[in-house]
Design an enzyme around this catalytic site. Structure first.
Site, mmCIF file in Angstrom:
data_model
loop_
_atom_site.group_PDB
_atom_site.id
_atom_site.type_symbol
_atom_site.label_atom_id
_atom_site.label_comp_id
_atom_site.label_asym_id
_atom_site.label_seq_id
_atom_site.Cartn_x
_atom_site.Cartn_y
_atom_site.Cartn_z
ATOM 1 N N LYS A 1 0.811 -1.221 0.000
ATOM 2 C CA LYS A 1 0.000 0.000 0.000
ATOM 3 C C LYS A 1 0.849 1.278 0.000
ATOM 4 C CE LYS A 1 -3.817 -2.332 2.248
ATOM 5 N NZ LYS A 1 -4.724 -2.456 3.376
ATOM 6 N N GLY B 1 0.415 -0.697 17.431
ATOM 7 C CA GLY B 1 0.920 -0.972 16.081
ATOM 8 C C GLY B 1 1.193 0.325 15.356
ATOM 9 N N GLY C 1 1.026 0.262 8.231
ATOM 10 C CA GLY C 1 0.149 0.965 7.290
ATOM 11 C C GLY C 1 -1.273 1.110 7.799
ATOM 12 N N LEU D 1 -7.968 -5.907 14.119
ATOM 13 C CA LEU D 1 -8.130 -5.844 12.661
ATOM 14 C C LEU D 1 -8.197 -7.218 11.999
ATOM 15 C CD1 LEU D 1 -7.580 -2.874 13.104
ATOM 16 C CD2 LEU D 1 -6.073 -2.895 11.144
HETATM 17 P P1 NDP Z 1 2.323 -3.814 8.856
HETATM 18 O O1 NDP Z 1 3.210 -4.948 8.515
HETATM 19 O O2 NDP Z 1 2.444 -2.536 8.086
HETATM 20 O O3 NDP Z 1 2.534 -3.422 10.430
HETATM 21 C C1 NDP Z 1 2.530 -4.422 11.415
HETATM 22 C C2 NDP Z 1 2.650 -3.758 12.801
HETATM 23 O O4 NDP Z 1 2.466 -4.806 13.759
HETATM 24 C C3 NDP Z 1 3.989 -3.125 13.101
HETATM 25 O O5 NDP Z 1 3.758 -1.965 13.868
HETATM 26 C C4 NDP Z 1 4.711 -4.202 13.933
HETATM 27 O O6 NDP Z 1 5.660 -3.661 14.846
HETATM 28 C C5 NDP Z 1 3.561 -4.782 14.684
HETATM 29 N N1 NDP Z 1 3.724 -6.175 15.106
HETATM 30 C C6 NDP Z 1 3.848 -7.275 14.330
HETATM 31 N N2 NDP Z 1 3.891 -8.400 15.082
HETATM 32 C C7 NDP Z 1 3.794 -7.999 16.368
HETATM 33 C C8 NDP Z 1 3.781 -8.672 17.616
HETATM 34 N N3 NDP Z 1 3.881 -10.010 17.683
HETATM 35 N N4 NDP Z 1 3.651 -7.947 18.740
HETATM 36 C C9 NDP Z 1 3.543 -6.613 18.710
HETATM 37 N N5 NDP Z 1 3.547 -5.890 17.541
HETATM 38 C C10 NDP Z 1 3.692 -6.583 16.400
HETATM 39 O O7 NDP Z 1 0.843 -4.386 8.780
HETATM 40 P P2 NDP Z 1 -0.532 -3.602 8.533
HETATM 41 O O8 NDP Z 1 -0.571 -2.403 9.409
HETATM 42 O O9 NDP Z 1 -0.791 -3.388 7.106
HETATM 43 O O10 NDP Z 1 -1.584 -4.713 9.038
HETATM 44 C C11 NDP Z 1 -1.681 -5.088 10.406
HETATM 45 C C12 NDP Z 1 -2.749 -6.143 10.550
HETATM 46 O O11 NDP Z 1 -4.021 -5.613 10.189
HETATM 47 C C13 NDP Z 1 -2.524 -7.362 9.657
HETATM 48 O O12 NDP Z 1 -2.788 -8.504 10.418
HETATM 49 C C14 NDP Z 1 -3.560 -7.212 8.554
HETATM 50 O O13 NDP Z 1 -3.998 -8.465 8.071
HETATM 51 C C15 NDP Z 1 -4.680 -6.493 9.294
HETATM 52 N N6 NDP Z 1 -5.509 -5.680 8.367
HETATM 53 C C16 NDP Z 1 -6.859 -5.941 8.302
HETATM 54 C C17 NDP Z 1 -7.674 -5.209 7.461
HETATM 55 C C18 NDP Z 1 -9.144 -5.505 7.381
HETATM 56 O O14 NDP Z 1 -9.800 -5.145 6.390
HETATM 57 N N7 NDP Z 1 -9.708 -6.151 8.383
HETATM 58 C C19 NDP Z 1 -7.122 -4.123 6.601
HETATM 59 C C20 NDP Z 1 -5.700 -3.906 6.782
HETATM 60 C C21 NDP Z 1 -4.940 -4.684 7.637
HETATM 61 P P3 NDP Z 1 7.126 -3.156 14.359
HETATM 62 O O15 NDP Z 1 6.910 -1.759 13.829
HETATM 63 O O16 NDP Z 1 7.945 -3.165 15.592
HETATM 64 O O17 NDP Z 1 7.601 -4.113 13.316
#
Ligand code: NDP
Length: 268
Positions: free
Chosen positions: A63, A119, A122, A208
């Site tokens: 994205k 989090g 994106g 989410l």
């Molecule tokens: P990104 O990869 O851009 O960001 C992931 C974030 O999660 C980062 O801030 C990361 O931290 C953090 N993170 C990952 N694993 C862990 C953990 N075990 N503990 C704590 N923090 C963690 O993903 P997106 O923002 O695009 O998506 C996030 C979630 O939202 C996904 O699961 C996606 O499937 C879901 N989603 C659902 C949608 C819907 O329509 N329902 C739409 C968009 C997303 P760090 O910065 O330290 O790496």
């Protein structure tokens, strides 16, 4: 015939083709919607034009990359820096973000004044921006410091998950949103004690993720919170996306999209 697609990696699980094709059929629009496994965002521009697409949805993990190759970015996508919907117009790519409104539709009728978003990826950017546009105070907590820079630069209150100040742990948040991918791996996004302390004082928990049992929401339920998963966010982002693709008013799209959504999500 117009052609649309959703690009991402992985993409095989995407329900977008079912939602969009059903509504295109019901509205008698001469168009089809398919999915495309994108290995890299490099050369996306050439690919998009060579496939003869009129528009597309963009999903994980592209994205932000695709926002960078758009000729023009509209609306809240400018603030978020990520697009999930693009159209071709006069041989230009125009980008939009309907994830933000897709999220907000879930909570717009709740009386929410302040929120904790866990989090900093994106989707967190989309959520925090639409919450701010609706005058809701937002605090952002993230696992690592690096990705908090976006929020710090925009004046959000931020902290690191493992260093949440005691004053914040005791704050009353109307909603706590898990915008991380922790639930996919059946882990909590914060330390258990910290999360439980925050849940004690909160009203709603939102994750989410959708489509499987969610440890974050299960934990919130034990503390008596209302819980919302990400399933309707998919529906509510698809309605404005199809409106952008077709120029048809959302009110005409909504009943058909809700109908097919219900068929493929009988438990929601
Ligand atoms: P990104 O990869 O851009 O960001 C992931 C974030 O999660 C980062 O801030 C990361 O931290 C953090 N993170 C990952 N694993 C862990 C953990 N075990 N503990 C704590 N923090 C963690 O993903 P997106 O923002 O695009 O998506 C996030 C979630 O939202 C996904 O699961 C996606 O499937 C879901 N989603 C659902 C949608 C819907 O329509 N329902 C739409 C968009 C997303 P760090 O910065 O330290 O790496």
């Amino acid at each position: 015939m117009k052609l649309f697609a959703v690009f991402g990696n992985p993409i095989v699980h995407s329900k977008s083709p079912i939602l969009h094709n059903y509504v295109l059929y019901r509205l008698k629009i001469d168009a089809r919607y398919t999915r495309y496994l994108l290995d890299s965002s490099k050369d996306f521009r050439e690919l998009f034009f060579s496939l003869g697409l009129s528009g597309a949805n963009i999903t994980l993990p592209y994205k932000e990359d695709i926002a960078n190759i758009c000729d023009e970015i509209c609306g809240i996508a400018q603030k978020i820096g990520a697009v999930n919907t693009i159209i071709k117009k006069d041989n230009k790519i125009i980008g939009y973000n309907t994830d933000a409104i897709g999220f907000y539709k879930n909570i717009e009728d709740r009386n929410i004044k302040n929120a904790l978003v866990i989090g900093a990826g994106g989707s967190s950017k989309a959520i925090t921006m639409i919450l701010r546009e609706n005058n809701i105070n937002v605090m952002v907590s993230n696992r690592s410091k690096k990705n908090l820079a976006f929020f710090d630069a925009r004046g959000f209150e931020t902290c690191i998950n493992d260093e949440i100040p005691e004053s914040i742990k005791k704050r009353e948040f109307d909603i706590i949103i898990n915008a991380t991918s922790s639930s996919i791996n059946d882990t909590l996004p914060l330390q258990k004690d910290d999360l439980e302390s925050l849940f004690e004082r909160s009203k709603i928990a939102f994750d989410l993720m959708y489509g499987k049992k969610c440890i974050f929401l299960e934990s919130a339920k034990t503390k008596g919170l209302d819980t919302i998963d990400g399933s309707k966010m998919l529906l509510y982002q698809a309605i404005p996306a199809l409106s952008i693709f077709t120029n048809i008013d959302e009110s005409a799209i909504k009943p058909h999209m809700e109908y097919i959504y219900k068929i493929i999500n009988p438990n929601n």
